[in-house]
Scaffold this active site. Structure first.
Site, PDB file in Angstrom:
ATOM      1  N   TYR A  80     -34.436  -1.669 -30.684  1.00 17.29           N
ATOM      2  CA  TYR A  80     -35.645  -2.500 -30.815  1.00 17.29           C
ATOM      3  C   TYR A  80     -35.484  -3.477 -31.965  1.00 17.29           C
ATOM      4  CZ  TYR A  80     -40.578  -3.763 -31.315  1.00 17.29           C
ATOM      5  OH  TYR A  80     -41.761  -4.476 -31.403  1.00 17.29           O
ATOM      6  N   THR A 100     -51.662  -1.034 -30.255  1.00 20.77           N
ATOM      7  CA  THR A 100     -51.398  -1.277 -28.833  1.00 20.77           C
ATOM      8  C   THR A 100     -50.601  -0.112 -28.252  1.00 20.77           C
ATOM      9  OG1 THR A 100     -49.244  -2.284 -29.134  1.00 20.77           O
ATOM     10  CG2 THR A 100     -51.127  -3.760 -29.319  1.00 20.77           C
ATOM     11  N   ASP A 122     -46.590  -8.734 -15.400  1.00 20.41           N
ATOM     12  CA  ASP A 122     -46.314  -7.421 -16.007  1.00 20.41           C
ATOM     13  C   ASP A 122     -45.671  -6.531 -14.945  1.00 20.41           C
ATOM     14  OD1 ASP A 122     -47.765  -6.085 -18.781  1.00 20.41           O
ATOM     15  OD2 ASP A 122     -46.815  -4.689 -17.388  1.00 20.41           O
ATOM     16  N   VAL A 150     -39.333  -8.611 -16.596  1.00 17.98           N
ATOM     17  CA  VAL A 150     -38.753  -9.774 -17.292  1.00 17.98           C
ATOM     18  C   VAL A 150     -37.242  -9.669 -17.437  1.00 17.98           C
ATOM     19  CG1 VAL A 150     -40.862 -10.377 -18.562  1.00 17.98           C
ATOM     20  CG2 VAL A 150     -39.196  -8.805 -19.608  1.00 17.98           C
TER      21      VAL A 150
HETATM   22  N1  LIG Z   1     -47.919  -3.369 -31.456  1.00 16.32           N
HETATM   23  C1  LIG Z   1     -47.176  -3.637 -32.498  1.00 16.32           C
HETATM   24  O1  LIG Z   1     -47.328  -3.026 -33.579  1.00 16.32           O
HETATM   25  C2  LIG Z   1     -46.126  -4.719 -32.405  1.00 16.32           C
HETATM   26  C3  LIG Z   1     -45.537  -5.138 -33.605  1.00 16.32           C
HETATM   27  C4  LIG Z   1     -44.554  -6.113 -33.531  1.00 16.32           C
HETATM   28  C5  LIG Z   1     -44.211  -6.697 -32.324  1.00 16.32           C
HETATM   29  N2  LIG Z   1     -44.824  -6.277 -31.190  1.00 16.32           N
HETATM   30  C6  LIG Z   1     -44.403  -6.913 -29.938  1.00 16.32           C
HETATM   31  O2  LIG Z   1     -45.525  -7.410 -29.245  1.00 16.32           O
HETATM   32  C7  LIG Z   1     -45.219  -7.504 -27.853  1.00 16.32           C
HETATM   33  C8  LIG Z   1     -46.345  -6.893 -27.042  1.00 16.32           C
HETATM   34  O3  LIG Z   1     -46.374  -5.503 -27.272  1.00 16.32           O
HETATM   35  P1  LIG Z   1     -47.723  -4.690 -27.436  1.00 16.32           P
HETATM   36  O4  LIG Z   1     -47.776  -4.219 -28.837  1.00 16.32           O
HETATM   37  O5  LIG Z   1     -48.862  -5.442 -26.884  1.00 16.32           O
HETATM   38  O6  LIG Z   1     -47.353  -3.408 -26.554  1.00 16.32           O
HETATM   39  P2  LIG Z   1     -47.936  -2.854 -25.167  1.00 16.32           P
HETATM   40  O7  LIG Z   1     -47.064  -1.702 -24.836  1.00 16.32           O
HETATM   41  O8  LIG Z   1     -49.414  -2.628 -25.310  1.00 16.32           O
HETATM   42  O9  LIG Z   1     -47.714  -4.042 -24.148  1.00 16.32           O
HETATM   43  C9  LIG Z   1     -46.421  -4.366 -23.660  1.00 16.32           C
HETATM   44  C10 LIG Z   1     -46.572  -4.793 -22.213  1.00 16.32           C
HETATM   45  O10 LIG Z   1     -45.282  -5.219 -21.769  1.00 16.32           O
HETATM   46  C11 LIG Z   1     -45.104  -4.701 -20.456  1.00 16.32           C
HETATM   47  N3  LIG Z   1     -43.680  -4.585 -20.175  1.00 16.32           N
HETATM   48  C12 LIG Z   1     -42.792  -3.718 -20.719  1.00 16.32           C
HETATM   49  N4  LIG Z   1     -41.574  -3.894 -20.176  1.00 16.32           N
HETATM   50  C13 LIG Z   1     -41.694  -4.915 -19.285  1.00 16.32           C
HETATM   51  C14 LIG Z   1     -40.797  -5.569 -18.417  1.00 16.32           C
HETATM   52  N5  LIG Z   1     -39.503  -5.202 -18.323  1.00 16.32           N
HETATM   53  N6  LIG Z   1     -41.252  -6.596 -17.652  1.00 16.32           N
HETATM   54  C15 LIG Z   1     -42.562  -6.966 -17.711  1.00 16.32           C
HETATM   55  N7  LIG Z   1     -43.473  -6.357 -18.489  1.00 16.32           N
HETATM   56  C16 LIG Z   1     -43.033  -5.345 -19.278  1.00 16.32           C
HETATM   57  C17 LIG Z   1     -45.802  -3.353 -20.472  1.00 16.32           C
HETATM   58  O11 LIG Z   1     -46.108  -2.914 -19.149  1.00 16.32           O
HETATM   59  C18 LIG Z   1     -47.041  -3.662 -21.295  1.00 16.32           C
HETATM   60  O12 LIG Z   1     -48.110  -4.105 -20.493  1.00 16.32           O
HETATM   61  C19 LIG Z   1     -43.878  -6.795 -27.666  1.00 16.32           C
HETATM   62  O13 LIG Z   1     -42.840  -7.746 -27.569  1.00 16.32           O
HETATM   63  C20 LIG Z   1     -43.743  -5.996 -28.944  1.00 16.32           C
HETATM   64  O14 LIG Z   1     -42.391  -5.728 -29.276  1.00 16.32           O
HETATM   65  C21 LIG Z   1     -45.773  -5.319 -31.202  1.00 16.32           C
END
Ligand SMILES: NC(=O)c1ccc[n+]([C@@H]2O[C@H](COP(=O)([O-])OP(=O)(O)OC[C@H]3O[C@@H](n4cnc5c(N)ncnc54)[C@H](O)[C@@H]3O)[C@@H](O)[C@H]2O)c1
Length: 259
Positions: free
Chosen positions: A157, A194, A37, A59
């Site tokens: 997005y 989240t 992360d 990433v």
């Molecule tokens: N929460 C939702 O409703 C939802 C719905 C659909 C998809 N998603 C997807 O799920 C995945 C996880 O998201 P989440 O909901 O747990 O959100 P989150 O914000 O809680 O977690 C995302 C994590 O990714 C890390 N991150 C961001 N940019 C980064 C980078 N450049 N390099 C390394 N780490 C990085 C952040 O520090 C964070 O810890 C994402 O791909 C998101 O698009 C989430």
């Protein structure tokens, strides 16, 4: 629960939300895990709690991916699973910003959500095909229901997640054609409580309440519910699943929009 004992995994975006739940889940199922992360403090704390290894990673820095994969192989002797989970929102619709701000937001969200995922696949495949014994592996990419029903409030997005779906299928078919025994599948989460949803709420007040109502279950997902689907696709339970997509959306995309 799938048995992941003997498997080595990388999970990106491990400090929070779905990534943190996935590290917990894969470790509980027996895998050795390298979590990565941008957020060193929270990522390291989470990994220490479950006996996983942590590395700081952006990433979107594609040149750094081989070293991250190399760190997992050095620690565990192999790489069986990559979960490309790290992601961000950009918070801008197509006409919301001036050109400079719009293209900066677009470039960043595509670099993280799409190029980061592609670079991860590429580096992981290089390691998985060299696994001791036979080449073998499972990649799970995280898209979003916005890849199917996009947000007017976040063009970057939504577009990046739509592209992740097709990326996964291309990776899956390339690996199959090259007889690498490496599967690549996509998990499509719906609204999950989240950090990213909290960030989206700041750009679009009222979003959390609105998206919670989109599921006929009338609630948000808990990140552990998404992690369960990820663990299944990462396991040997589904050897004929590649290029597939698993919706974890509480039925949100299964109901007529009028109801
Ligand atoms: N929460 C939702 O409703 C939802 C719905 C659909 C998809 N998603 C997807 O799920 C995945 C996880 O998201 P989440 O909901 O747990 O959100 P989150 O914000 O809680 O977690 C995302 C994590 O990714 C890390 N991150 C961001 N940019 C980064 C980078 N450049 N390099 C390394 N780490 C990085 C952040 O520090 C964070 O810890 C994402 O791909 C998101 O698009 C989430």
């Amino acid at each position: 629960m799938p048995d992941l004992s003997g498997k080595a995994a990388i999970v990106t975006g491990c400090a929070s939300g779905i990534g943190a739940a996935t590290v917990r889940r894969l470790a509980a199922d027996g895998a050795q895990v390298l979590g990565t992360d941008l957020d060193a403090e929270r990522g390291a704390a989470l990994c220490a709690e479950v006996g996983a290894v942590f590395a700081v990673q952006d990433v979107s820095d594609r040149a750094a991916w081989p070293a991250i994969v190399g760190q997992a192989v050095a620690a565990f002797g192999r790489l069986d699973i990559l979960v490309n989970n790290a992601g961000m929102v950009s918070g801008a619709g197509i006409g919301d910003l001036d050109d400079d701000a719009m293209f900066a937001a677009w470039d960043q969200v595509l670099a993280v959500n799409l190029t980061g995922t592609m670079a991860g696949c590429r580096a992981a495949i290089a390691a998985m095909r060299e696994n001791p014994g036979v080449p073998k592996g499972a990649i799970v990419n995280i898209a979003s229901t916005t890849a199917i029903a996009p947000l007017p409030t976040d063009v970057g997005y939504s577009a990046s997640k739509g592209a992740v779906r097709v990326l996964s299928k291309s990776v899956a078919s390339w690996c199959a054609q090259h007889q690498l025994n490496i599967r690549c599948n996509t998990v499509i989460p719906g609204a999950t409580m989240t950090g990213i949803l909290e960030a989206a709420e700041q750009h679009t007040p009222g979003l959390i309440a609105a998206v919670a109502k989109t599921s006929p279950l009338n609630r948000l997902a808990d990140p552990s519910e998404t992690a369960a689907a990820i663990a299944f696709l990462a396991s040997d339970e589904c050897p004929f699943m590649t290029g597939a997509e698993m919706l974890v959306d509480g039925g949100a995309l299964s109901i007529h929009p009028g109801f």
